[in-house]
Motif scaffolding. Sequence first.
Motif, PDB file in Angstrom:
ATOM      1  N   ASN A   3       0.004   7.563   5.151  1.00  0.00           N
ATOM      2  CA  ASN A   3       1.420   7.490   4.776  1.00  0.00           C
ATOM      3  C   ASN A   3       2.255   6.757   5.829  1.00  0.00           C
ATOM      4  N   ILE A   4       1.780   6.757   7.083  1.00  0.00           N
ATOM      5  CA  ILE A   4       2.484   6.016   8.133  1.00  0.00           C
ATOM      6  C   ILE A   4       2.500   4.523   7.801  1.00  0.00           C
ATOM      7  N   SER A   5       1.358   4.026   7.350  1.00  0.00           N
ATOM      8  CA  SER A   5       1.272   2.600   6.994  1.00  0.00           C
ATOM      9  C   SER A   5       2.202   2.274   5.839  1.00  0.00           C
ATOM     10  N   LEU A   6       2.265   3.178   4.872  1.00  0.00           N
ATOM     11  CA  LEU A   6       3.150   2.942   3.729  1.00  0.00           C
ATOM     12  C   LEU A   6       4.616   3.004   4.156  1.00  0.00           C
ATOM     13  N   GLU A   7       4.927   3.873   5.119  1.00  0.00           N
ATOM     14  CA  GLU A   7       6.293   3.936   5.639  1.00  0.00           C
ATOM     15  C   GLU A   7       6.649   2.634   6.355  1.00  0.00           C
ATOM     16  N   ILE A   8       5.691   2.082   7.101  1.00  0.00           N
ATOM     17  CA  ILE A   8       5.909   0.797   7.761  1.00  0.00           C
ATOM     18  C   ILE A   8       6.210  -0.286   6.722  1.00  0.00           C
ATOM     19  N   PHE A   9       5.419  -0.300   5.650  1.00  0.00           N
ATOM     20  CA  PHE A   9       5.633  -1.312   4.615  1.00  0.00           C
ATOM     21  C   PHE A   9       6.945  -1.104   3.863  1.00  0.00           C
ATOM     22  N   ASN A  10       7.356   0.143   3.708  1.00  0.00           N
ATOM     23  CA  ASN A  10       8.658   0.388   3.072  1.00  0.00           C
ATOM     24  C   ASN A  10       9.779  -0.268   3.863  1.00  0.00           C
ATOM     25  N   MET A  20      -6.201   1.149  15.702  1.00  0.00           N
ATOM     26  CA  MET A  20      -6.420   2.035  14.570  1.00  0.00           C
ATOM     27  C   MET A  20      -5.294   1.890  13.551  1.00  0.00           C
ATOM     28  N   LEU A  21      -4.077   1.717  14.059  1.00  0.00           N
ATOM     29  CA  LEU A  21      -2.938   1.502  13.168  1.00  0.00           C
ATOM     30  C   LEU A  21      -3.135   0.232  12.345  1.00  0.00           C
ATOM     31  N   SER A  22      -3.636  -0.811  12.978  1.00  0.00           N
ATOM     32  CA  SER A  22      -3.853  -2.075  12.262  1.00  0.00           C
ATOM     33  C   SER A  22      -4.878  -1.893  11.146  1.00  0.00           C
ATOM     34  N   SER A  23      -5.913  -1.096  11.397  1.00  0.00           N
ATOM     35  CA  SER A  23      -6.919  -0.839  10.359  1.00  0.00           C
ATOM     36  C   SER A  23      -6.306  -0.094   9.183  1.00  0.00           C
ATOM     37  N   SER A  24      -5.419   0.861   9.487  1.00  0.00           N
ATOM     38  CA  SER A  24      -4.741   1.616   8.437  1.00  0.00           C
ATOM     39  C   SER A  24      -3.821   0.708   7.622  1.00  0.00           C
ATOM     40  N   ILE A  25      -3.151  -0.214   8.295  1.00  0.00           N
ATOM     41  CA  ILE A  25      -2.265  -1.165   7.615  1.00  0.00           C
ATOM     42  C   ILE A  25      -3.079  -2.083   6.704  1.00  0.00           C
ATOM     43  N   ILE A  26      -4.227  -2.537   7.211  1.00  0.00           N
ATOM     44  CA  ILE A  26      -5.107  -3.395   6.412  1.00  0.00           C
ATOM     45  C   ILE A  26      -5.570  -2.659   5.155  1.00  0.00           C
ATOM     46  N   ASP A  27      -5.931  -1.390   5.314  1.00  0.00           N
ATOM     47  CA  ASP A  27      -6.391  -0.610   4.162  1.00  0.00           C
ATOM     48  C   ASP A  27      -5.278  -0.432   3.136  1.00  0.00           C
ATOM     49  N   ALA A  28      -4.042  -0.191   3.618  1.00  0.00           N
ATOM     50  CA  ALA A  28      -2.909  -0.044   2.712  1.00  0.00           C
ATOM     51  C   ALA A  28      -2.660  -1.344   1.935  1.00  0.00           C
ATOM     52  N   VAL A  54       1.365   6.221  -5.155  1.00  0.00           N
ATOM     53  CA  VAL A  54       2.336   5.944  -4.083  1.00  0.00           C
ATOM     54  C   VAL A  54       2.186   4.504  -3.598  1.00  0.00           C
ATOM     55  N   VAL A  55       0.929   4.064  -3.441  1.00  0.00           N
ATOM     56  CA  VAL A  55       0.673   2.680  -3.028  1.00  0.00           C
ATOM     57  C   VAL A  55       1.237   1.708  -4.063  1.00  0.00           C
TER      58      VAL A  55
END
Length: 365
Positions: A248-255, A281-289, A313-314
């Motif tokens: 959800n952190i990655s999705l918040e970044i994208f929001n 690790m954050l970058s991997s999560s962003i890539i997955d999102a 949500v995605v």
Amino acid sequence: MTLKREVLYQKWRPRKFADVVGQDHITLTLKNSLMRDKYAHAYLFTGPRGTGKTSTARILAKALNTERDSEGEPLLDTEISLDIDSGKFLDLIEIDAASNRRIDDIRSLLENVQFMPSKGKYKVYIIDEVHMLTNEAFNALLKTLEEPPPQVIMILATTEIQKLPETIVSRCQRYDFRNVSDADIVSRLRHISDSETISCDDDLLWFIAQNSSGSLRDACNLLEQLSVAFDDLSIENARSLFGIMDENISLEIFNNILKNDQENLIVLLQDLRVKGVDFRMLSSSIIDALRLGVFTSNGIITLEGYSKDHLQVVKKTFEGIPSKKLLSILEKLLSLISIRTESFDVLLESALIHLSYIFDVNNKK
């Protein structure tokens, strides 16, 4: 008296070919060759870590030296099988090339190859992480591969086949191990957790599988660490213990990026930095999102290992953004995270902030 305690991955190490998870293309071929009495003098097992290379090598050594059933599986209750399982079989010689990489180490290993096996039919040499050998050691090994004694079988294992000389590779029968699928990992973890009376739900097992990079050994270690650290095995506790990002952190970044809100984006990124979040690790999560964003924008609403709620949500997060644009951004970010730099945190921050200027109100297409 000393008590030996086995960790989960050792306790549940495969003892026969049927126990090896996710490598049917290899185990079937080996069993067929055994049933037809057609063996190679040298085998090369290559593939990612934790996928069963060394375990398969030991099973092969077992099948070569003891009785087998009609399907090519070694009989597990024979003296030789039990000795191999307990590490007491003298005709199975294993070395780790990472710590025995010099020419003298290999010469010492091979100086007795001309002698007959003491108990079994073959002397089996397993050289793990063989890519770590020096050039001189490879040359010493090459002579044995070129003129192998009939009673000797070599099994080489490596995670980095590109580092092996072609002269070594060409003299071995090569088998490529694959990453174990998340579904296979979950199935195996469920069997282990039930047998070990570890109480956990399938959502947690899927979470562990997705964060094991296709390595069943890593998955077993994560499950064991979690079961030791907590009575309540949950995804939240797993995130806390292993430092795994909440998606959800990655999705918040994208929001924030999609709203063209640089101020909140910067505040969020700085907050993550203060909390000690690993930006790799954050970058991997962003890539997955982003990857999921591409999928959902192309009509995918169910995906193995992801809940429908999360995919919804995605989908909502990336709604209205063309799939082609998301794919282009995904490719650029993949190129970015491959850069080796001591300032990766700054690099990722600047890339995300730059991205927010692309998605202004008038430029979503």
